[in-house]
Enzyme design. Sequence first.
Site, mmCIF file in Angstrom:
data_model
loop_
_atom_site.group_PDB
_atom_site.id
_atom_site.type_symbol
_atom_site.label_atom_id
_atom_site.label_comp_id
_atom_site.label_asym_id
_atom_site.label_seq_id
_atom_site.Cartn_x
_atom_site.Cartn_y
_atom_site.Cartn_z
ATOM 1 N N TYR A 150 -13.201 7.834 -13.635
ATOM 2 C CA TYR A 150 -13.307 6.507 -13.024
ATOM 3 C C TYR A 150 -13.813 5.481 -14.034
ATOM 4 C CZ TYR A 150 -14.343 2.999 -9.437
ATOM 5 O OH TYR A 150 -14.379 1.852 -8.681
ATOM 6 N N ASP B 7 3.803 2.634 -4.002
ATOM 7 C CA ASP B 7 2.867 3.472 -4.743
ATOM 8 C C ASP B 7 2.844 2.946 -6.173
ATOM 9 O OD1 ASP B 7 1.596 5.477 -6.227
ATOM 10 O OD2 ASP B 7 2.419 7.086 -4.984
ATOM 11 N N LYS C 200 -11.731 2.247 -15.412
ATOM 12 C CA LYS C 200 -12.209 0.891 -15.126
ATOM 13 C C LYS C 200 -12.548 0.135 -16.412
ATOM 14 C CE LYS C 200 -11.673 0.745 -10.691
ATOM 15 N NZ LYS C 200 -10.700 -0.200 -10.068
ATOM 16 N N THR D 216 -17.514 -0.364 2.122
ATOM 17 C CA THR D 216 -16.154 0.049 2.440
ATOM 18 C C THR D 216 -16.180 1.508 2.883
ATOM 19 O OG1 THR D 216 -15.722 0.829 0.189
ATOM 20 C CG2 THR D 216 -15.209 -1.497 0.673
ATOM 21 N N ASP E 105 0.875 -1.173 0.000
ATOM 22 C CA ASP E 105 0.000 0.000 0.000
ATOM 23 C C ASP E 105 0.912 1.223 0.000
ATOM 24 O OD1 ASP E 105 -3.211 0.403 0.801
ATOM 25 O OD2 ASP E 105 -1.949 2.155 1.188
#
Length: 259
Positions: free
Chosen positions: A162, A69, A166, A197, A43
């Site tokens: 986004y 990263d 995707k 989440t 992460d």
Amino acid sequence: MTGEEAPMSVEGKVVLVTGAGSGIGAETARLLASRGATVVVTDRDERLASTTTASIADAGGTATTVAMDVTDASAVDAAVRTAVEAYGRLDAAVNNAAMPPDDRPLTELDLDQFERISAVNLRGVATCLKYELRQMYAQGHGSIVNVGSVRSFRPRAHNAAYVATKHGVIGLTTVAALESAGTGVRVNAVCPGAVETPMLAGFLASRGRTVEDFTEEMSLVGRLGRPRDIAEGVAWLCSDASSFVTGASLPIDGGYLSH
């Protein structure tokens, strides 16, 4: 068993998971470890990654933390090399790291935000594939799972960056699977729907939406997804039970795409 079935097991596999500090990534790392995998937890926030690693160790699993990263090619290369130096190989990888959706019409597009989202959600996946595939080709086996979205198939207004990225993840998955034919390496994607989440909680709060009405919009099974739902699909694709599956994009969405 007759001896012909492939066990749905990741026992003994070395698996690298990106964006494993929270949400789907963290749950995937924990599930894989609970089933006997050695997990390289990555992460960009090393503190969050370390928390996931500690939770795995507390449960009796094996994991190591690597701060990474996905927008930094040298860091991705180093993370793959770290996994191989420590454990001898890289059996599977889960490219999960992503930024949340943007929220404005194209006429008001924030180009800097578009670049930031693209750098993580698309270029980051491509960068991870570059170094993961190199290692897996050299060793002659491997399974890679990219994390797309239902937005890979059904766009939403005001999410241009986004949605574009995707969609791109599905394209990368297909190209990687085609290029990997005959190498012993498989490449697939999972495409989550609405999952409980922190990212989703922030999305709902920012729009004054309730969980109840969002569930009605996004699911046919009466609830939102849970990180474990996605992790189970990822674990299957990492396992030998899915050995005949490559180039696939698996929706895990409570039936959202069917209506």
